[in-house]
Enzyme design. Structure first.
Site, short mmCIF file in Angstrom:
data_model
loop_
_atom_site.label_atom_id
_atom_site.label_comp_id
_atom_site.label_asym_id
_atom_site.label_seq_id
_atom_site.Cartn_x
_atom_site.Cartn_y
_atom_site.Cartn_z
N GLU A 126 3.95 -5.33 7.52
CA GLU A 126 3.13 -4.27 8.14
C GLU A 126 3.45 -4.05 9.61
OE1 GLU A 126 1.99 -6.60 6.12
OE2 GLU A 126 0.63 -5.72 4.65
N ALA A 163 0.86 -1.18 0.00
CA ALA A 163 0.00 0.00 0.00
C ALA A 163 0.90 1.23 0.00
CB ALA A 163 -0.86 -0.01 1.25
N GLY A 172 0.60 -5.07 0.65
CA GLY A 172 -0.49 -5.15 -0.32
C GLY A 172 -0.10 -5.88 -1.60
N GLU A 190 -0.54 -9.41 -0.81
CA GLU A 190 -1.98 -9.66 -0.73
C GLU A 190 -2.63 -9.66 -2.12
OE1 GLU A 190 -2.08 -6.46 2.19
OE2 GLU A 190 -3.26 -7.74 3.51
N1 COA Z 1 4.58 3.19 -0.43
C1 COA Z 1 5.00 4.36 -0.92
N2 COA Z 1 6.19 4.52 -1.50
C2 COA Z 1 7.00 3.45 -1.58
C3 COA Z 1 6.63 2.19 -1.08
C4 COA Z 1 5.36 2.07 -0.48
N3 COA Z 1 4.90 0.93 0.00
N4 COA Z 1 7.64 1.32 -1.30
C5 COA Z 1 8.60 2.01 -1.92
N5 COA Z 1 8.22 3.30 -2.10
C6 COA Z 1 8.95 4.38 -2.72
C7 COA Z 1 10.08 4.91 -1.83
O1 COA Z 1 9.56 5.84 -0.89
C8 COA Z 1 10.97 5.53 -2.86
O2 COA Z 1 10.42 6.77 -3.26
P1 COA Z 1 11.38 8.08 -3.36
O3 COA Z 1 12.38 7.72 -4.43
O4 COA Z 1 10.43 9.16 -3.76
O5 COA Z 1 12.00 8.25 -2.01
C9 COA Z 1 10.85 4.60 -4.05
O6 COA Z 1 9.62 3.90 -3.88
C10 COA Z 1 11.97 3.56 -4.14
O7 COA Z 1 11.98 2.85 -2.91
P2 COA Z 1 13.31 2.68 -2.02
O8 COA Z 1 12.88 2.43 -0.61
O9 COA Z 1 14.23 3.84 -2.25
O10 COA Z 1 13.95 1.39 -2.67
P3 COA Z 1 14.92 0.35 -1.98
O11 COA Z 1 15.46 -0.53 -3.06
O12 COA Z 1 15.91 1.02 -1.12
O13 COA Z 1 14.00 -0.53 -0.99
C11 COA Z 1 12.03 -1.79 -0.43
C12 COA Z 1 13.01 -1.36 -1.54
C13 COA Z 1 10.87 -2.53 -1.08
C14 COA Z 1 12.75 -2.74 0.54
C15 COA Z 1 11.52 -0.55 0.34
O14 COA Z 1 11.06 0.40 -0.62
C16 COA Z 1 10.41 -0.81 1.31
O15 COA Z 1 10.63 -1.36 2.37
N6 COA Z 1 9.16 -0.43 0.93
C17 COA Z 1 8.02 -0.53 1.80
C18 COA Z 1 7.56 -1.97 1.93
C19 COA Z 1 6.40 -2.07 2.89
O16 COA Z 1 6.52 -1.84 4.07
N7 COA Z 1 5.24 -2.42 2.35
C20 COA Z 1 4.04 -2.59 3.13
C21 COA Z 1 3.24 -1.33 3.12
S1 COA Z 1 1.74 -1.53 4.05
#
Ligand code: COA
Length: 259
Positions: free
Chosen positions: A133, A65, A110, A113
């Protein structure tokens, strides 16, 4: 209709839906959900036999999400947030036609999911899965607590959901989360080949079988068996049934007309 956050491609009887926010790792915001809802309403009515869902870019299927939108939730809007995602994912699961998730990278929160709401999951070798989450102070809200527990068993689901730990493609295959792992460059072709194989069958039987399989979510064994028998009987009145069985007896390939 032209969409801003998803791509919709048709190839013969297949539809390929790509979540297209690669700069945000295809995170699901409200607009994505509205567009998915709209496209799945259309797919229910059109001539598509099988749907494939994947993510744009080579890094993520869907990284969850949209945390920027999530961050604004309070108790009331949080419930709406959860119900909206559940509703759209229910539409995917209940499309009445097979939906294949082609998981091309991170499938988190998400994203995991969404994959769970699909009927068949295949992944490339770089895919990473998880319900992280708990790290955000919440729980999965788009069906993860229910569908993950049903798919891989409650003990494993509890471990992944309570720790937020990610698992890789090999683990996903081992625990039955995905059916197959491919090389990254082969994922979409593999998904299409599976979709085409299903699309070549009689679609009345395919849809009846899918309906019966999904009934396992809602009923005990006896009710499920009764439902199976009803659907079996309804297949027996179709031209496809006559064609399929006759073709076998005549030692030729069947030509299904979905009637
Ligand atoms: N919601 C909003 N933005 C997200 C996102 C999410 N779930 N997941 C990644 N992004 C965005 C980051 O904020 C970043 O944006 P920016 O460049 O404007 O700062 C961009 O996507 C790239 O992500 P980044 O975190 O820089 O990549 P990474 O390779 O370092 O890490 C992940 C990848 C997937 C490990 C990391 O993005 C992450 O942990 N995301 C969230 C996962 C999560 O908790 N999902 C459940 C949500 S309920």
């Amino acid at each position: 209709m032209k969409y801003k956050n998803i791509l919709v491609d048709f190839e013969s009887d297949l539809a390929i839906i790509t979540i297209n926010r690669p700069e945000k790792l295809n995170a699901l915001n409200n607009e994505v959900f509205n567009e998915l809802e709209n496209v799945f309403d259309q797919l229910k009515k059109d001539k598509t036999n099988v749907v494939i869902i994947t993510g744009a870019g080579d890094k993520a299927f869907v990284a969850g999400a949209d945390i920027k939108e999530l961050n604004k939730c309070d108790e009331k809007t949080g419930k709406d947030f959860s119900l909206k995602g559940q509703n759209v994912f229910n539409k995917i699961e209940n499309l009445g036609k097979p939906v294949i998730a082609a998981i091309n990278g991170f499938a988190l929160g998400g994203g995991c999911e969404l994959a769970l709401a699909c009927h068949i999951r295949i992944a490339n070798s770089r895919a990473k899965f998880g319900q992280p989450e708990v790290n955000l102070g919440i729980i999965p809200g788009y069906g993860g607590t229910q569908r993950l527990a049903r798919l891989i068993n409650t003990g494993r689901a509890a471990e992944y959901i309570l720790t937020g730990d990610l698992f890789d493609a090999e683990d996903a295959l081992r625990i039955g989360f995905v059916n197959k792992i491919t090389a990254p460059e082969d994922l979409i072709d593999e998904a299409k080949s599976l979709a085409k194989k299903i699309s070549a069958k009689g679609q009345i039987a395919v849809r009846a079988a899918l309906g019966a399989i999904l009934q396992t979510n809602d009923s005990n064994l006896n009710d499920g068996l009764n439902y199976e028998a009803e659907l079996f009987a309804s297949c027996c009145k179709t031209n496809d049934f006559v064609e399929g069985t006759t073709a076998f007896l005549e030692k030729r390939s069947p030509k299904f007309k979905n009637r």
